[in-house]
Design an enzyme around this catalytic site. Sequence first.
Site, PDB file in Angstrom:
ATOM      1  N   GLU A 261      -6.140   6.510  41.578  1.00  0.00           N
ATOM      2  CA  GLU A 261      -6.478   6.343  43.000  1.00  0.00           C
ATOM      3  C   GLU A 261      -5.984   7.475  43.899  1.00  0.00           C
ATOM      4  O   GLU A 261      -6.546   7.723  44.958  1.00  0.00           O
ATOM      5  CB  GLU A 261      -5.902   5.008  43.509  1.00  0.00           C
ATOM      6  CG  GLU A 261      -4.381   4.927  43.337  1.00  0.00           C
ATOM      7  CD  GLU A 261      -3.776   3.559  43.646  1.00  0.00           C
ATOM      8  OE1 GLU A 261      -4.504   2.677  44.084  1.00  0.00           O
ATOM      9  OE2 GLU A 261      -2.559   3.405  43.422  1.00  0.00           O
TER      10      GLU A 261
ATOM     11  N   ARG B 215       7.483  -5.556  49.769  1.00  0.00           N
ATOM     12  CA  ARG B 215       7.745  -4.116  49.631  1.00  0.00           C
ATOM     13  C   ARG B 215       8.851  -3.595  50.545  1.00  0.00           C
ATOM     14  O   ARG B 215       9.312  -2.477  50.390  1.00  0.00           O
ATOM     15  CB  ARG B 215       6.488  -3.336  50.007  1.00  0.00           C
ATOM     16  CG  ARG B 215       5.391  -3.427  49.017  1.00  0.00           C
ATOM     17  CD  ARG B 215       4.210  -2.605  49.501  1.00  0.00           C
ATOM     18  NE  ARG B 215       3.056  -2.843  48.663  1.00  0.00           N
ATOM     19  CZ  ARG B 215       2.862  -2.241  47.489  1.00  0.00           C
ATOM     20  NH1 ARG B 215       3.720  -1.365  47.041  1.00  0.00           N
ATOM     21  NH2 ARG B 215       1.799  -2.513  46.766  1.00  0.00           N
TER      22      ARG B 215
ATOM     23  N   ARG C 190       2.992 -34.182  24.960  1.00  0.00           N
ATOM     24  CA  ARG C 190       3.032 -34.135  23.487  1.00  0.00           C
ATOM     25  C   ARG C 190       3.951 -33.029  22.966  1.00  0.00           C
ATOM     26  O   ARG C 190       4.336 -32.123  23.694  1.00  0.00           O
ATOM     27  CB  ARG C 190       1.627 -33.796  22.974  1.00  0.00           C
ATOM     28  CG  ARG C 190       0.762 -34.994  22.810  1.00  0.00           C
ATOM     29  CD  ARG C 190      -0.554 -34.631  22.155  1.00  0.00           C
ATOM     30  NE  ARG C 190      -1.417 -35.791  22.186  1.00  0.00           N
ATOM     31  CZ  ARG C 190      -2.719 -35.769  22.410  1.00  0.00           C
ATOM     32  NH1 ARG C 190      -3.343 -34.631  22.609  1.00  0.00           N
ATOM     33  NH2 ARG C 190      -3.421 -36.876  22.416  1.00  0.00           N
TER      34      ARG C 190
ATOM     35  N   GLN D  62      -5.311   2.093  39.459  1.00  0.00           N
ATOM     36  CA  GLN D  62      -4.145   2.134  40.344  1.00  0.00           C
ATOM     37  C   GLN D  62      -3.079   3.029  39.695  1.00  0.00           C
ATOM     38  O   GLN D  62      -3.361   3.705  38.727  1.00  0.00           O
ATOM     39  CB  GLN D  62      -3.622   0.717  40.568  1.00  0.00           C
ATOM     40  CG  GLN D  62      -4.620  -0.121  41.365  1.00  0.00           C
ATOM     41  CD  GLN D  62      -4.096  -1.496  41.726  1.00  0.00           C
ATOM     42  OE1 GLN D  62      -3.194  -2.008  41.088  1.00  0.00           O
ATOM     43  NE2 GLN D  62      -4.672  -2.106  42.752  1.00  0.00           N
TER      44      GLN D  62
ATOM     45  N   ASP E 179       2.232  -8.390  10.660  1.00  0.00           N
ATOM     46  CA  ASP E 179       3.511  -9.115  10.568  1.00  0.00           C
ATOM     47  C   ASP E 179       4.684  -8.369  11.195  1.00  0.00           C
ATOM     48  O   ASP E 179       5.737  -8.942  11.380  1.00  0.00           O
ATOM     49  CB  ASP E 179       3.912  -9.317   9.100  1.00  0.00           C
ATOM     50  CG  ASP E 179       2.945 -10.203   8.371  1.00  0.00           C
ATOM     51  OD1 ASP E 179       2.138 -10.850   9.029  1.00  0.00           O
ATOM     52  OD2 ASP E 179       2.999 -10.229   7.125  1.00  0.00           O
TER      53      ASP E 179
ATOM     54  N   SER F  54       0.840  -1.213   0.000  1.00  0.00           N
ATOM     55  CA  SER F  54       0.000   0.000   0.000  1.00  0.00           C
ATOM     56  C   SER F  54       0.870   1.256   0.000  1.00  0.00           C
ATOM     57  O   SER F  54       0.555   2.239  -0.679  1.00  0.00           O
ATOM     58  CB  SER F  54      -0.884   0.027   1.243  1.00  0.00           C
ATOM     59  OG  SER F  54      -1.617  -1.162   1.322  1.00  0.00           O
TER      60      SER F  54
ATOM     61  N   ARG G  96       1.557 -33.044  17.142  1.00  0.00           N
ATOM     62  CA  ARG G  96       0.411 -32.482  16.405  1.00  0.00           C
ATOM     63  C   ARG G  96       0.811 -31.150  15.771  1.00  0.00           C
ATOM     64  O   ARG G  96       1.698 -30.464  16.278  1.00  0.00           O
ATOM     65  CB  ARG G  96      -0.777 -32.237  17.338  1.00  0.00           C
ATOM     66  CG  ARG G  96      -1.145 -33.401  18.222  1.00  0.00           C
ATOM     67  CD  ARG G  96      -1.749 -34.519  17.384  1.00  0.00           C
ATOM     68  NE  ARG G  96      -1.663 -35.786  18.095  1.00  0.00           N
ATOM     69  CZ  ARG G  96      -2.685 -36.376  18.691  1.00  0.00           C
ATOM     70  NH1 ARG G  96      -3.869 -35.823  18.669  1.00  0.00           N
ATOM     71  NH2 ARG G  96      -2.520 -37.545  19.299  1.00  0.00           N
TER      72      ARG G  96
ATOM     73  N   ARG H  44       7.112   9.949  44.533  1.00  0.00           N
ATOM     74  CA  ARG H  44       7.504   8.613  44.092  1.00  0.00           C
ATOM     75  C   ARG H  44       7.231   8.398  42.603  1.00  0.00           C
ATOM     76  O   ARG H  44       6.514   7.490  42.185  1.00  0.00           O
ATOM     77  CB  ARG H  44       6.760   7.535  44.899  1.00  0.00           C
ATOM     78  CG  ARG H  44       7.115   7.555  46.380  1.00  0.00           C
ATOM     79  CD  ARG H  44       6.106   6.809  47.215  1.00  0.00           C
ATOM     80  NE  ARG H  44       5.990   5.416  46.782  1.00  0.00           N
ATOM     81  CZ  ARG H  44       6.775   4.436  47.187  1.00  0.00           C
ATOM     82  NH1 ARG H  44       7.766   4.685  48.024  1.00  0.00           N
ATOM     83  NH2 ARG H  44       6.585   3.208  46.768  1.00  0.00           N
TER      84      ARG H  44
HETATM   85  P1  ATP Z   1      -0.091  -6.610   3.742  1.00  0.00           P
HETATM   86  O1  ATP Z   1       1.038  -6.295   4.680  1.00  0.00           O
HETATM   87  O2  ATP Z   1      -1.300  -7.061   4.421  1.00  0.00           O
HETATM   88  O3  ATP Z   1       0.302  -7.461   2.581  1.00  0.00           O
HETATM   89  P2  ATP Z   1       0.027  -4.502   1.830  1.00  0.00           P
HETATM   90  O4  ATP Z   1      -0.301  -3.054   1.900  1.00  0.00           O
HETATM   91  O5  ATP Z   1       1.468  -4.824   1.586  1.00  0.00           O
HETATM   92  O6  ATP Z   1      -0.521  -5.174   3.134  1.00  0.00           O
HETATM   93  P3  ATP Z   1      -0.724  -5.338  -0.840  1.00  0.00           P
HETATM   94  O7  ATP Z   1      -1.767  -6.288  -1.265  1.00  0.00           O
HETATM   95  O8  ATP Z   1       0.678  -5.585  -1.243  1.00  0.00           O
HETATM   96  O9  ATP Z   1      -0.882  -5.194   0.726  1.00  0.00           O
HETATM   97  O10 ATP Z   1      -1.123  -3.888  -1.406  1.00  0.00           O
HETATM   98  C1  ATP Z   1      -2.422  -3.344  -1.230  1.00  0.00           C
HETATM   99  C2  ATP Z   1      -2.835  -2.540  -2.435  1.00  0.00           C
HETATM  100  O11 ATP Z   1      -1.916  -1.463  -2.647  1.00  0.00           O
HETATM  101  C3  ATP Z   1      -2.815  -3.303  -3.740  1.00  0.00           C
HETATM  102  O12 ATP Z   1      -3.974  -4.083  -3.912  1.00  0.00           O
HETATM  103  C4  ATP Z   1      -2.727  -2.191  -4.737  1.00  0.00           C
HETATM  104  O13 ATP Z   1      -3.979  -1.593  -4.935  1.00  0.00           O
HETATM  105  C5  ATP Z   1      -1.814  -1.187  -4.046  1.00  0.00           C
HETATM  106  N1  ATP Z   1      -0.423  -1.377  -4.491  1.00  0.00           N
HETATM  107  C6  ATP Z   1       0.484  -2.236  -4.024  1.00  0.00           C
HETATM  108  N2  ATP Z   1       1.658  -2.160  -4.694  1.00  0.00           N
HETATM  109  C7  ATP Z   1       1.474  -1.199  -5.623  1.00  0.00           C
HETATM  110  C8  ATP Z   1       2.294  -0.641  -6.660  1.00  0.00           C
HETATM  111  N3  ATP Z   1       3.547  -1.037  -6.864  1.00  0.00           N
HETATM  112  N4  ATP Z   1       1.766   0.314  -7.435  1.00  0.00           N
HETATM  113  C9  ATP Z   1       0.503   0.738  -7.252  1.00  0.00           C
HETATM  114  N5  ATP Z   1      -0.310   0.240  -6.318  1.00  0.00           N
HETATM  115  C10 ATP Z   1       0.147  -0.709  -5.517  1.00  0.00           C
END
Ligand code: ATP
Length: 778
Positions: A647, A484, A201, A587, A166, A121, A294, A751
């Site tokens: 408090e 304390r 486990r 507190q 992330d 984004s 698991r 304090r």
């Molecule tokens: P996440 O961390 O969840 O992946 P993100 O912002 O990296 O979030 P993306 O799916 O990579 O998620 O990007 C979101 C939107 O941003 C895309 O669907 C697109 O509309 C826009 N976008 C991403 N890269 C570009 C780019 N290089 N040029 C123009 N628009 C972009």
Amino acid sequence: FASQTPPATTKMAGKKKIAIMTSGGDSPGMNGVVRACVRMAIHLGCEAYCVYEGYEGLVRGGNLIRRMQWLDVRGWLSEGGTLIGTARCMAFFERAGRLAAAKNLIAEGIDALIICGGDGSLTGADRFRAEWPSLIQELEDTGVYTAEQLAPYRHLNIVGLVGSIDNDLSGTDATIGCYSALARVCYAVDLIEATASSHSRAFVVEVMGRHCGWLALMAGVATGADFIFIPEKPREDNWREEMCGIVEHHRKLGKRKTIVIIAEGALDREGNKISPEMVKDLLADKNGLGLDTRITTLGHVQRGGTAVAYDRMLATLQGVEAVKAVLEATPDTPTCVITINENKIVRKGLMEAVQETKMVAKAIECQDFDRAMGLRDTEFSEQYRSFMMTTAVQVNHKMQVAEKDRMKIGFINVGAPAGGMNAAVRAGVAYCLSRGHEPVAIYNGFAGFARHHGDSPLGAVRPFDWLEVDGWASKGGSEIGTNRELPSESGMERIADLIEHYKFDALFLIGGFEAFHAVSQLRKARDQYPSLCIPITLLPATISNNVPGTEYSLGSDTCLNELVEYCDKIKQSASATRRRVFVIETQGGRSGYVATLSGLGVGATAVYTPEEGVSLDMLAADVRHLKSVFAQDQGQSRAGRLILINEKASKVYNARLIAEILREEAHGRFESREGIPGHMQQGGVPSPMDRCRAVRLAIRCIQHLEQFGRNVHNKVKNDPMSATVIGIKGASVVFTPVTKVEEEETDWPNRRPKAEFWLGMKDIGDILGGRPKYHPPE
Ligand code: ATP
């Protein structure tokens, strides 16, 4: 954009119009960002807009770009996901889509854009801004708008905020949402541990993170997992033997559970994927460990739910900073992204941060893992080392120091219990064992030490049992007991004699203001008692966060989470009656930190702190404000309103009295109730942030102590660094001599620290809560 269409109209006005949007994957805290941006923009005299559905809304325009009013974002802090929607938008990758976006923004008269999303984004945002002049030119050339109409829009201001679970953006310690996701992961692992231990486990837990192992790493640190796999740092080629060796060693020591945490993007050094199934097969191999194993894949539960207190704070402060950045920008200001480093909100170049992030993925692809690790922030690599030091205890003999340098280190908890105390003890003990030192528990603070000395199983001084301590990673309270009492109250001579008797080479204290006071007393008594000339350090731990020398104490994050959760529930309970004000007592001793920060996290109408005090005049102003709020409310409010009072904010006005005053003054127009969460604020299971910071800071403390070595009484006596407090100050982690902290940084009567870094946040809370600025009478 056919040129034959007549020029579109734009809603030009003198006011700055700022649009806010969320994009990419949703993350907890995004709603807090929108609320903060909308309200701050309105507060500063701008018009606020929201772009719904991410870039899709920008490209499609129309009613996807909406003007927002103050009340439209009420209650948003407590909501998960993003209420204005998000989408992956293919059209925005194309110039035609971005041209449509430019047209739509100008049609609404918007000249600034705040985008909260991940690196994709933000890349899109940067591209948009870089292209903006040519988009404007094209809109003019094709006759969509006239030059005159376009004149105010020659420059587009963009500010980025990082919303991602992330924590994958370089240049910031935390992205908005990552600590909420980590809380969900740790909660799940804590649950799994109980069943793992019952059945003896092994569990392989897969967590999100394609190019970023932050969630896996921090979950490993917080839960005390046996082994982790992260993309940035594949284990050596013999990872199979290494993992099985560590697990086997832990099993031989008596451990009944095995937890392996694996990031989605885990790789080996050749770049081949390591899957949970591969790990499971190894652990379950009948010819090897033969563990009943698991797999649990956590999936989307990691995204869900409301934001933890930290993410609400981050969202709010960064949202406010973004609006300020928009208003301060000139056409020459590079596009910035708002980040946090340790404890400081800062602006950085957006593209540099995005490029560095992309370089991590590239480095992983090229198997240049040292570079990938180097590109992550220092906390990341330090936490990785912390994890290794606390899990591979006694396996890695290379870490051991020479016999003559091995120290006997006393661990002691002082003050009230706080989340993370046990995690700190566990990490300190594990680190000591890895180095060959002798960690010793002093039970029940100085009082226990003085009165119950004796190394019998019931005495106050006992060696740590690794197996027992290893289970403390996620335990609340204080397992070695805390008290304390100060050394002077227990008897300084007796304490000094006992330190000599047990031949301690160093003391490691974990606790709150009393612990700080204790270090100060021990240092001052060194002239009289030579046995006290040993290195001593304090790791601050108190829910009140009032220890001078640091901006953060262990346990304060856990406390804020408890308060935020409590307030959310209380607020919601009023959804039937709506016209109700709750006065909640927090507190915090004489520090208004937890009241202020939890107020910020729940959108309190007012917060009363000891720093500011409470007066009749102030109460009257708040009563007037509440009356007008309820008079204007046409039923939009979905829940009650909150006032938080520390408090010790006033000797006279407590939560009950304030609730009664409100009731009396409201004349039936609204109701009021008081609520006292009390000791609930210490929390049950400590928050992951408290646990992770406990590990990192405790290891740093022991490393600091071990620099002095043994039998260095004369050196210690004259070295101010031999009695210290570890702290997070601004953007760094530092040890400060207690002499300096005592003299320059401590407000002894109250304090608390003399300068409290968070005081400015109170104003932000008041502004965003809509509280009129209070002017005390002359
Ligand atoms: P996440 O961390 O969840 O992946 P993100 O912002 O990296 O979030 P993306 O799916 O990579 O998620 O990007 C979101 C939107 O941003 C895309 O669907 C697109 O509309 C826009 N976008 C991403 N890269 C570009 C780019 N290089 N040029 C123009 N628009 C972009």
